[in-house]
Design a protein around this motif. Structure first.
Motif, PDB file in Angstrom:
ATOM      1  N   ALA A 131       0.825  -1.207   0.000  1.00 22.56           N
ATOM      2  CA  ALA A 131       0.000   0.000   0.000  1.00 22.56           C
ATOM      3  C   ALA A 131       0.861   1.260   0.000  1.00 22.56           C
ATOM      4  CB  ALA A 131      -0.927  -0.002   1.227  1.00 22.56           C
ATOM      5  N   GLU A 132       1.975   1.241   0.784  1.00 23.13           N
ATOM      6  CA  GLU A 132       2.846   2.419   0.819  1.00 23.13           C
ATOM      7  C   GLU A 132       3.522   2.644  -0.537  1.00 23.13           C
ATOM      8  OE1 GLU A 132       5.530   1.850   3.995  1.00 23.13           O
ATOM      9  OE2 GLU A 132       4.033   2.187   5.571  1.00 23.13           O
ATOM     10  N   GLU A 133       3.963   1.547  -1.192  1.00 27.39           N
ATOM     11  CA  GLU A 133       4.600   1.707  -2.498  1.00 27.39           C
ATOM     12  C   GLU A 133       3.606   2.240  -3.529  1.00 27.39           C
ATOM     13  OE1 GLU A 133       6.127  -2.104  -3.413  1.00 27.39           O
ATOM     14  OE2 GLU A 133       7.813  -1.992  -2.008  1.00 27.39           O
ATOM     15  N   ALA A 134       2.362   1.769  -3.484  1.00 28.97           N
ATOM     16  CA  ALA A 134       1.361   2.272  -4.420  1.00 28.97           C
ATOM     17  C   ALA A 134       1.077   3.749  -4.179  1.00 28.97           C
ATOM     18  CB  ALA A 134       0.069   1.462  -4.290  1.00 28.97           C
ATOM     19  N   TYR A 135       1.053   4.133  -2.879  1.00 34.22           N
ATOM     20  CA  TYR A 135       0.812   5.547  -2.572  1.00 34.22           C
ATOM     21  C   TYR A 135       1.984   6.413  -3.042  1.00 34.22           C
ATOM     22  CZ  TYR A 135      -0.015   9.764   0.159  1.00 34.22           C
ATOM     23  OH  TYR A 135      -0.209  11.054   0.541  1.00 34.22           O
ATOM     24  N   GLU A 136       3.218   5.930  -2.841  1.00 36.09           N
ATOM     25  CA  GLU A 136       4.377   6.683  -3.325  1.00 36.09           C
ATOM     26  C   GLU A 136       4.374   6.792  -4.847  1.00 36.09           C
ATOM     27  OE1 GLU A 136       7.739   4.686  -1.760  1.00 36.09           O
ATOM     28  OE2 GLU A 136       7.396   5.347   0.323  1.00 36.09           O
ATOM     29  N   ALA A 137       3.937   5.725  -5.531  1.00 39.28           N
ATOM     30  CA  ALA A 137       3.857   5.789  -6.992  1.00 39.28           C
ATOM     31  C   ALA A 137       2.841   6.836  -7.438  1.00 39.28           C
ATOM     32  CB  ALA A 137       3.479   4.419  -7.555  1.00 39.28           C
ATOM     33  N   ASN A 260     -12.837  14.626  -0.539  1.00 45.71           N
ATOM     34  CA  ASN A 260     -13.366  14.495   0.811  1.00 45.71           C
ATOM     35  C   ASN A 260     -13.463  13.031   1.223  1.00 45.71           C
ATOM     36  OD1 ASN A 260     -14.506  15.236   3.257  1.00 45.71           O
ATOM     37  ND2 ASN A 260     -16.573  15.279   2.454  1.00 45.71           N
ATOM     38  N   ASN A 261     -12.944  12.739   2.413  1.00 45.61           N
ATOM     39  CA  ASN A 261     -13.153  11.460   3.102  1.00 45.61           C
ATOM     40  C   ASN A 261     -12.394  10.298   2.459  1.00 45.61           C
ATOM     41  OD1 ASN A 261     -14.270  10.231   5.364  1.00 45.61           O
ATOM     42  ND2 ASN A 261     -16.061   9.487   4.259  1.00 45.61           N
ATOM     43  N   PHE A 262     -11.230  10.548   1.889  1.00 41.59           N
ATOM     44  CA  PHE A 262     -10.346   9.481   1.418  1.00 41.59           C
ATOM     45  C   PHE A 262      -9.302   9.259   2.514  1.00 41.59           C
ATOM     46  CE2 PHE A 262     -12.128  11.300  -2.417  1.00 41.59           C
ATOM     47  CZ  PHE A 262     -12.401  10.189  -3.203  1.00 41.59           C
ATOM     48  N   LEU A 263      -9.433   8.189   3.288  1.00 41.11           N
ATOM     49  CA  LEU A 263      -8.672   8.055   4.532  1.00 41.11           C
ATOM     50  C   LEU A 263      -7.676   6.900   4.522  1.00 41.11           C
ATOM     51  CD1 LEU A 263     -11.643   8.655   7.006  1.00 41.11           C
ATOM     52  CD2 LEU A 263      -9.979  10.321   6.184  1.00 41.11           C
ATOM     53  N   THR A 264      -8.007   5.778   3.932  1.00 40.60           N
ATOM     54  CA  THR A 264      -7.110   4.627   3.964  1.00 40.60           C
ATOM     55  C   THR A 264      -5.995   4.791   2.930  1.00 40.60           C
ATOM     56  OG1 THR A 264      -8.410   3.413   2.333  1.00 40.60           O
ATOM     57  CG2 THR A 264      -9.066   3.189   4.640  1.00 40.60           C
ATOM     58  N   PRO A 265      -4.954   3.960   2.968  1.00 41.56           N
ATOM     59  CA  PRO A 265      -3.918   4.027   1.921  1.00 41.56           C
ATOM     60  C   PRO A 265      -4.477   3.861   0.516  1.00 41.56           C
ATOM     61  CG  PRO A 265      -3.125   2.725   3.761  1.00 41.56           C
ATOM     62  CD  PRO A 265      -4.559   3.045   4.057  1.00 41.56           C
ATOM     63  N   GLY A 267      -7.532   4.633  -0.337  1.00 39.66           N
ATOM     64  CA  GLY A 267      -8.278   5.860  -0.595  1.00 39.66           C
ATOM     65  C   GLY A 267      -7.367   7.020  -0.965  1.00 39.66           C
ATOM     66  N   LYS A 268      -6.217   7.115  -0.311  1.00 40.06           N
ATOM     67  CA  LYS A 268      -5.269   8.179  -0.654  1.00 40.06           C
ATOM     68  C   LYS A 268      -4.678   7.958  -2.044  1.00 40.06           C
ATOM     69  CE  LYS A 268      -4.015   9.199   4.131  1.00 40.06           C
ATOM     70  NZ  LYS A 268      -2.950   9.172   5.156  1.00 40.06           N
ATOM     71  N   LEU A 269      -4.525   6.696  -2.422  1.00 39.41           N
ATOM     72  CA  LEU A 269      -4.051   6.398  -3.774  1.00 39.41           C
ATOM     73  C   LEU A 269      -5.069   6.873  -4.813  1.00 39.41           C
ATOM     74  CD1 LEU A 269      -1.888   4.920  -5.505  1.00 39.41           C
ATOM     75  CD2 LEU A 269      -3.288   2.880  -5.302  1.00 39.41           C
ATOM     76  N   ALA A 270      -6.355   6.609  -4.571  1.00 40.76           N
ATOM     77  CA  ALA A 270      -7.401   7.069  -5.496  1.00 40.76           C
ATOM     78  C   ALA A 270      -7.498   8.590  -5.500  1.00 40.76           C
ATOM     79  CB  ALA A 270      -8.743   6.451  -5.108  1.00 40.76           C
ATOM     80  N   ALA A 271      -7.356   9.208  -4.326  1.00 40.86           N
ATOM     81  CA  ALA A 271      -7.394  10.673  -4.272  1.00 40.86           C
ATOM     82  C   ALA A 271      -6.217  11.277  -5.026  1.00 40.86           C
ATOM     83  CB  ALA A 271      -7.390  11.136  -2.812  1.00 40.86           C
ATOM     84  N   GLY A 272      -5.022  10.653  -4.925  1.00 37.19           N
ATOM     85  CA  GLY A 272      -3.868  11.134  -5.686  1.00 37.19           C
ATOM     86  C   GLY A 272      -4.092  11.044  -7.185  1.00 37.19           C
ATOM     87  N   LEU A 273      -4.832  10.004  -7.619  1.00 35.62           N
ATOM     88  CA  LEU A 273      -5.158   9.888  -9.043  1.00 35.62           C
ATOM     89  C   LEU A 273      -6.000  11.069  -9.503  1.00 35.62           C
ATOM     90  CD1 LEU A 273      -5.573   8.281 -11.754  1.00 35.62           C
ATOM     91  CD2 LEU A 273      -7.598   7.317 -10.646  1.00 35.62           C
TER      92      LEU A 273
END
Length: 386
Positions: A131-137, A260-265, A267-273
């Motif tokens: 999850a962390e690697e996907a978020y960093e990507a 709004n309300n993207f909280l999990t890893p 969710g943060k990945l989708a918000a970054g998209l």
């Protein structure tokens, strides 16, 4: 309770109905009387209303949510388990060092973790690292998109009724159906020079493929260029701008973005998209806002234009109830007087409206599944993925 039981013992239907209506009327009258008395007391002492609202919190699925252990601020069961395993290892090492007898050398300490526990621990760490690697990507892709927007500010703009992001180009399915998605992504990430002028064409940052069923959008696939990841969504409740009552007309201004309300890893990945699809600096003169609100793993898309106007008689001031309806003594924001505001914010919806649900995340350009939605995930209604 006794009166309610007595109702069903009356053999006459009309008499039973009359008594039932009488019981309901009396209970309703008692409730209205209690509310009227409470309203009078709260008008004399506003602190009573504040205390009542603090205690009277509705119980919803969001309040009963079972938090992901990787969410900031939530209780991390994985970290607690990891800490216990480390303490048990240290205790086992100290015991083996202090005991010099040969009998104690081959003895298994009581506090030492078994292989199954350690393998389970490593599996949890691996899931967290993925999850962390996907978020960093996603963060790297977002930075790359921002640099591209700075280098190439004159990308071709094509705003159409589907409410596409700014700096986007629309290609019909008749022109694109002869190529596969990886081929389209390779063309978009490194396009050939312009045949007329010979100048280099700036690369695109995303490819979005919209699926339709019976002439209505049913799916959305977004690929981050040049090397992924790929996101697959289902699209429901699509409503074009023409079907929205009193809708406005969108302009070519870059809108502001609210996530709004993207909280999990995940969710943060989708918000970054979604964040990487819009230019980092909006054009405030257009007064347009795009909202992506996540609620129970459903992402609601809305687009509005806001307008400042004078406050009419009877309307509440801006900032009223900023403490979730509990601020009654000082109904406006701190440090701002009511006479200085005198304004209200009006919203006009531009459209379209639709709802997204994340179904699959793939690494690269549709090269392999990293995460996929399954029906088992919704057995526990209090746990959400985004």
């Amino acid at each position: 309770m006794a009166s309610e039981n007595r109702v069903f013992k009356i053999p006459n239907k009309l008499a039973r109905q009359k008594l039932n209506v009488k019981i309901k009327t009396s209970s309703g009258t008692a409730k209205h009387k209690l509310r009227a008395e409470r309203r009078k007391e709260e008008e004399k002492n506003p602190e009573l209303r504040v205390e009542r609202l603090k205690k009277n919190i509705p119980i919803t699925l969001e309040r009963k949510r079972v938090w992901d252990e990787r969410v900031d601020g939530a209780y991390s069961a994985l970290a607690e388990k990891k800490r216990k395993v480390e303490e048990e290892k240290k205790a086992a090492e100290t015991i083996s060092e202090s005991d010099s007898d040969n009998e104690c050398v081959g003895r298994k300490p009581k506090g030492k973790a078994s292989k199954d526990e350690l393998s389970l621990e490593h599996r949890g760490e691996g899931e967290e690292l993925v999850a962390e690697e996907a978020y960093e990507a996603s963060q790297a892709a977002k930075a790359e998109a921002a640099e591209t927007a700075k280098l190439y500010p004159t990308l071709p703009i094509h705003i159409h009724p589907t409410g596409a992001p700014p700096n986007s180009v629309r290609k019909g399915k008749n022109k694109a159906k002869q190529f596969s998605i990886p081929e389209i992504c390779s063309f978009a990430s490194s396009p050939p020079p312009d045949p007329k002028s010979g100048e280099a064409v700036p690369p695109f940052t995303h490819v979005a493929v919209i699926n339709e069923h019976r002439k209505k959008p049913s799916g959305l696939t977004i690929i981050v260029l040049p090397s992924g990841p790929s996101f697959h969504f289902t699209m429901t409740n699509y409503l074009p701008s023409s079907a929205i009552h009193n809708h406005g007309r969108a302009t070519s201004h870059t809108p502001e973005l609210i996530l709004n309300n993207f909280l999990t890893p995940l969710g943060k990945l989708a918000a970054g998209l979604f964040q990487s699809m819009f230019p980092p600096v909006p054009e405030l003169g257009g007064r347009q806002v795009v909202t992506l609100h996540n609620q129970r793993d459903y992402i609601f898309f809305r687009r509005h234009r806001y307008m400042f106007r004078e406050r009419r008689g009877g309307e509440k001031a801006v900032g009223y109830g900023i403490d979730h309806g509990q601020n009654t003594t000082n109904p406006v924001s701190e440090g701002v007087e009511d006479n200085d505001l005198g304004i209200k914010v009006g919203l006009q919806e531009l459209g379209p409206q639709f709802t997204l649900k994340l179904r699959k995340v793939e690494k690269g350009v549709c090269e392999g599944v990293e995460w996929q939605w399954k029906g088992e995930m919704e057995k526990e209604r209090r746990k959400f993925q985004l």
